[in-house]
Design a protein around this motif. Structure first.
Motif, PDB file in Angstrom:
ATOM      1  N   LEU A 187       0.801  -1.214   0.000  1.00 20.59           N
ATOM      2  CA  LEU A 187       0.000   0.000   0.000  1.00 20.59           C
ATOM      3  C   LEU A 187       0.835   1.266   0.000  1.00 20.59           C
ATOM      4  O   LEU A 187       0.348   2.334  -0.380  1.00 20.59           O
ATOM      5  CB  LEU A 187      -0.934   0.024   1.218  1.00 20.59           C
ATOM      6  N   ARG A 188       2.088   1.151   0.408  1.00 18.06           N
ATOM      7  CA  ARG A 188       2.933   2.335   0.460  1.00 18.06           C
ATOM      8  C   ARG A 188       4.383   1.900   0.372  1.00 18.06           C
ATOM      9  O   ARG A 188       4.758   0.844   0.901  1.00 18.06           O
ATOM     10  CB  ARG A 188       2.714   3.113   1.764  1.00 18.06           C
ATOM     11  N   SER A 189       5.222   2.699  -0.297  1.00 15.04           N
ATOM     12  CA  SER A 189       6.654   2.400  -0.331  1.00 15.04           C
ATOM     13  C   SER A 189       7.444   3.696  -0.374  1.00 15.04           C
ATOM     14  O   SER A 189       6.957   4.726  -0.850  1.00 15.04           O
ATOM     15  CB  SER A 189       7.011   1.537  -1.539  1.00 15.04           C
ATOM     16  N   GLN A 190       8.647   3.642   0.139  1.00 12.29           N
ATOM     17  CA  GLN A 190       9.576   4.770   0.109  1.00 12.29           C
ATOM     18  C   GLN A 190      10.925   4.271  -0.373  1.00 12.29           C
ATOM     19  O   GLN A 190      11.343   3.162  -0.048  1.00 12.29           O
ATOM     20  CB  GLN A 190       9.747   5.402   1.490  1.00 12.29           C
ATOM     21  N   THR A 191      11.599   5.107  -1.145  1.00  8.26           N
ATOM     22  CA  THR A 191      12.995   4.878  -1.499  1.00  8.26           C
ATOM     23  C   THR A 191      13.832   5.842  -0.676  1.00  8.26           C
ATOM     24  O   THR A 191      13.555   7.043  -0.657  1.00  8.26           O
ATOM     25  CB  THR A 191      13.238   5.128  -2.995  1.00  8.26           C
ATOM     26  N   VAL A 192      14.857   5.334   0.038  1.00 12.39           N
ATOM     27  CA  VAL A 192      15.632   6.166   0.957  1.00 12.39           C
ATOM     28  C   VAL A 192      17.116   6.041   0.640  1.00 12.39           C
ATOM     29  O   VAL A 192      17.585   5.012   0.156  1.00 12.39           O
ATOM     30  CB  VAL A 192      15.365   5.780   2.427  1.00 12.39           C
ATOM     31  N   ASN A 193      17.846   7.113   0.930  1.00 11.21           N
ATOM     32  CA  ASN A 193      19.299   7.081   0.709  1.00 11.21           C
ATOM     33  C   ASN A 193      20.020   6.590   1.956  1.00 11.21           C
ATOM     34  O   ASN A 193      19.385   6.166   2.932  1.00 11.21           O
ATOM     35  CB  ASN A 193      19.813   8.447   0.260  1.00 11.21           C
ATOM     36  N   GLU A 194      21.360   6.669   1.920  1.00 12.81           N
ATOM     37  CA  GLU A 194      22.149   6.124   3.029  1.00 12.81           C
ATOM     38  C   GLU A 194      21.935   6.876   4.334  1.00 12.81           C
ATOM     39  O   GLU A 194      22.223   6.349   5.415  1.00 12.81           O
ATOM     40  CB  GLU A 194      23.637   6.115   2.652  1.00 12.81           C
ATOM     41  N   ARG A 195      21.400   8.096   4.271  1.00 14.52           N
ATOM     42  CA  ARG A 195      21.117   8.885   5.489  1.00 14.52           C
ATOM     43  C   ARG A 195      19.676   8.713   5.958  1.00 14.52           C
ATOM     44  O   ARG A 195      19.252   9.378   6.897  1.00 14.52           O
ATOM     45  CB  ARG A 195      21.420  10.360   5.229  1.00 14.52           C
TER      46      ARG A 195
END
Length: 335
Positions: A187-195
């Motif tokens: 239902l939901r997703s996020q792409t995140v960096n190393e921080r």
């Protein structure tokens, strides 16, 4: 370099990512448990949750509004998905920009362009998009990512399991997934960096699971009499074309085609590790072309490098240094 040849291609791929993606605007969600509690309550391992997401996106019937958010940019699409017991059928309606619809049955995709009364037909040649995950086995993903169940949250009224996916090396990004505990639909997703900073978000603003009428798969416009074109993407062998590419570890080739471009034709090789994907475009260079990093757009980075009389451009949901490394490793080989 002449950026006119490279930037439109980069923007085209970025727009495709936006089109099939979505973002959550819901706020104030409350975490209700930790990793140990979540595992004990459900009994599923993180790897099993990934399998559940893969199957749910393909085999469930669902319809809803998808929202994609990247910085200040927000785009919305309507999706209807029906599984007939053998193959998936889908209708995607972007709600921003010029009217378009994408009608998919199995691997055949029809793009409807009403202002031109035109239908463009092509085979599905992309990695899975939200709410799906690519078909890579969880055991393969675990070679390059660590996966943890980190809690439970409500998203749009659904009780969701939260999955955290972290890369084992810095050559790719991490992810957070919110999975409906009842149906397994993402239902939901996020792409995140190393921080831990969110580069883009995708989510259902509203969704109905089950009980979807197949009449909703019909296009908005009668297409009788419209011009029908089949996209000419011819499969090719990179080595026979005189090229060697070195993708990051774990990125497997999905396909390589010769693709028509505004400036002529280009080779396109697409790779995926099951979560992220990247494309490598190879086309003739002009006299003024030179190597250059291109502006980042959310999680999408691009790097263009001149190799003899050719221009190699790497575009993908990968860190900038990874895009540069892939471009730098591209080389001519004997046929």
């Amino acid at each position: 370099m002449q950026r006119g040849a490279v930037l439109p291609r980069w923007r085209t791929l970025a727009s495709a990512v936006c089109l099939f993606a979505l973002a959550s605007l819901a706020q104030g969600q409350e975490r209700t448990g930790g990793a140990a509690g979540a595992d004990a309550a459900d009994g599923r391992s993180p790897e099993q949750w990934l399998q559940v997401v893969q199957q749910a996106a393909r085999k469930l019937d669902y319809a809803g509004t998808m929202v994609y958010q990247q910085g200040t940019e927000v785009r919305m699409s309507r999706i209807v998905h029906v599984f007939d017991g053998k193959v998936s059928h889908e209708r995607l309606q972007p709600m921003d920009g010029r009217p378009r619809e994408f009608i998919r049955s199995a691997d055949e995709v029809k793009c409807l362009i009403p202002e031109a009364k035109r239908v463009v037909i092509e085979r599905k040649t992309r990695a899975e998009s939200f709410p799906g995950l690519a078909a890579a086995a969880p055991s393969e993903l675990l070679q390059h990512y660590s996966v943890k169940v980190v809690g439970r949250e409500r998203v749009g009224g659904f009780d969701c399991q939260v999955i955290e996916i972290q890369p084992r090396q810095g050559d790719r990004f991490g992810y957070r997934l919110w999975v409906d505990r009842t149906s397994g639909l993402l239902l939901r997703s996020q792409t995140v960096n190393e921080r831990g900073q969110v580069l883009e978000q995708m989510a259902f603003a509203d969704v109905r699971i089950g009980g979807i009428d197949r009449e909703q798969l019909k296009p908005s416009w009668p297409t009788e009499g419209w011009k029908v074109d089949e996209a000419a993407h011819r499969p090719v062998d990179l080595k026979e074309q005189g090229w060697r590419l070195v993708p990051p570890s774990g990125f497997k080739p999905l396909f390589t085609v010769r693709r028509p471009m505004a400036s002529g034709t280009a080779l396109q090789a697409v790779y995926s590790d099951g979560l992220a994907s990247l494309s490598v475009f190879i086309e003739p260079a002009s006299a003024s072309d030179a190597s250059e990093a291109l502006p980042q757009r959310g999680p999408i980075n691009a790097y263009a490098r001149r190799v003899g009389d050719a221009m190699v451009t790497v575009v993908g949901e990968i860190p900038a240094e990874t895009a540069r490394a892939v471009a730098q490793a591209a080389e001519r080989v004997s046929r």
